[in-house]
Design an enzyme around this catalytic site. Structure first.
Site, PDB file in Angstrom:
ATOM      1  N   GLN A  73      14.529  42.162 -17.636  1.00  0.00           N
ATOM      2  CA  GLN A  73      15.656  41.984 -16.708  1.00  0.00           C
ATOM      3  C   GLN A  73      15.387  42.673 -15.366  1.00  0.00           C
ATOM      4  O   GLN A  73      16.320  43.030 -14.646  1.00  0.00           O
ATOM      5  CB  GLN A  73      16.959  42.500 -17.327  1.00  0.00           C
ATOM      6  CG  GLN A  73      17.566  41.552 -18.339  1.00  0.00           C
ATOM      7  CD  GLN A  73      17.906  40.183 -17.749  1.00  0.00           C
ATOM      8  OE1 GLN A  73      18.212  40.050 -16.580  1.00  0.00           O
ATOM      9  NE2 GLN A  73      17.826  39.158 -18.579  1.00  0.00           N
ATOM     10  N   SER A  74      14.135  42.844 -15.011  1.00  0.00           N
ATOM     11  CA  SER A  74      13.791  43.506 -13.753  1.00  0.00           C
ATOM     12  C   SER A  74      14.272  42.709 -12.542  1.00  0.00           C
ATOM     13  O   SER A  74      13.931  41.538 -12.377  1.00  0.00           O
ATOM     14  CB  SER A  74      12.269  43.668 -13.687  1.00  0.00           C
ATOM     15  OG  SER A  74      11.866  43.984 -12.374  1.00  0.00           O
ATOM     16  N   ASN A  75      15.057  43.372 -11.685  1.00  0.00           N
ATOM     17  CA  ASN A  75      15.454  42.750 -10.416  1.00  0.00           C
ATOM     18  C   ASN A  75      14.251  42.652  -9.479  1.00  0.00           C
ATOM     19  O   ASN A  75      14.147  41.718  -8.681  1.00  0.00           O
ATOM     20  CB  ASN A  75      16.562  43.578  -9.757  1.00  0.00           C
ATOM     21  CG  ASN A  75      17.825  43.624 -10.597  1.00  0.00           C
ATOM     22  OD1 ASN A  75      18.396  42.594 -10.930  1.00  0.00           O
ATOM     23  ND2 ASN A  75      18.253  44.830 -10.969  1.00  0.00           N
ATOM     24  N   ALA A  77      11.133  42.144 -10.382  1.00  0.00           N
ATOM     25  CA  ALA A  77      10.323  40.991 -10.785  1.00  0.00           C
ATOM     26  C   ALA A  77      10.955  39.702 -10.254  1.00  0.00           C
ATOM     27  O   ALA A  77      10.267  38.840  -9.695  1.00  0.00           O
ATOM     28  CB  ALA A  77      10.205  40.950 -12.311  1.00  0.00           C
TER      29      ALA A  77
END
Ligand code: PLP
Length: 326
Positions: A73-75, A77
């Site tokens: 859930q990396s913003n 990325a």
């Protein structure tokens, strides 16, 4: 060193939060929100400012593929995927877990897919070794004839942090006598950049549990950003909002999210900006932030992450007020 590559329209708005200020016991005209959630690329958020510098460097080296790592859930990325789309570059995201872990996935993963990024699932990987896995992925891509450029976890290098030196300059211009700037602390580059513009005394970081030694990480980055020795002991960091851990909902964060949403119509996320607001609220309660001190809350974005956070989604829907008429 290369020039930055502009990815959005600047500067971001500075808005007052009068109803929230009064709810917290501050005066209505001294709590502000810097809207970096409104940055106009890929759903917005703080990672765009850092990417302007790292992507500028990638272009200068002749890269054709951006590679980075993070949680699923990396913003960061997601915004790397958006930046790659904007520039016509390939993007490979290196995530822990397996393709199965994407099943039923939502939030940022949906956007990663729409932006056309590829994901390399690294299986059960110790977070400390994700960087090495990503180096490996770059090596494999090179063997296939690609020219990869590795952007570090969270985009937090001294180069990426420059984006937040610029944001700190904007804040000083928009709220000249600001005494506190409150920000979520993840991989550390955002806080380090702000320190570059505003100094250690005015920046309050609220740790989100993304790294094990947040003060050391920010001190090392700030030292490189400022060119002087910034010690871990000189930093203002609150460690009280991590709660059960990085990916887990912390009760005061749920409260901070709903208080802010109901007072100002502003949405925070459970992993970063909600933790930062819970930290701001605790700082006011304890007298670290007092009335008559101008305070800026840096909204770093993260809305897609809210929709990817099952616990928060369930809690919110369960608490929905239903009314009926007979
Ligand atoms: C990454 C992130 C942060 C933290 O920024 P760092 O520079 O990694 O410390 C804060 N808020 C959101 C929404 C983020 O995605």
């Amino acid at each position: 060193m290369s020039a930055k590559h502009s990815l959005s329209t600047w500067l971001t708005p500075m808005e007052p939060m009068p109803r929230l200020a009064v709810a917290l016991g501050l005066n209505g005209d001294e709590l502000w929100v810097k809207r970096d959630d409104l940055i106009g690329l890929g759903g917005g958020g703080n990672k765009v400012r850092k990417l302007e510098w790292t992507v500028g460097d990638a272009l200068a080296t002749g890269a054709d593929t951006l590679v980075t790592t993070g949680a699923a859930q990396s913003n960061h990325a997601r915004l790397t995927a958006a930046a790659g789309a904007r520039l016509g570059m390939n993007v490979v995201l290196v995530f822990p877990g397996t393709a199965d872990s994407a099943a039923g996935g939502s939030g940022n993963l949906v956007l990663d897919s729409l932006f056309g990024a590829s994901v390399f699932w690294s299986g059960e990987t110790d977070p400390a070794t994700m960087g090495a896995v990503a180096e490996d992925v770059c090596e494999q891509l090179r063997k296939r004839g690609a020219r990869p450029y590795l952007i570090p976890f969270g985009g937090s290098s001294p180069l990426g942090a420059r984006g937040y030196v610029e944001a700190g300059d904007e804040i000083r211009m928009q709220v000249p006598d600001v005494e506190h700037v409150v920000v979520a602390l993840g991989s550390g580059g955002t806080m380090a950049g702000l320190i570059g513009a505003l100094g250690e005394e005015r920046v309050l970081g609220v740790d989100c549990g993304a790294v094990t030694e947040p003060a050391d990480v920010v001190a090392a980055l700030s030292t490189q950003v400022t060119g002087r020795n910034v010690t871990a002991a000189s930093l203002r960091i609150r460690l009280d909002q991590v709660g059960p851990g990085y990916g887990v909902l912390h009760e005061p964060v749920m409260e901070a999210m709903s208080t802010t949403a109901r007072a100002e119509g502003i949405v925070l996320d459970p992993t970063y900006s909600g933790r930062a607001m819970a930290g701001l609220m605790a700082a006011v309660r304890e007298g670290e932030i007092r009335p008559n001190q101008r305070t800026v809350f840096l909204h770093t974005g993260g809305l897609p992450g809210l929709f990817g956070h099952a616990q928060t989604v369930q809690r919110s829907v369960a608490a929905l007020n239903s009314i009926t008429f007979r």
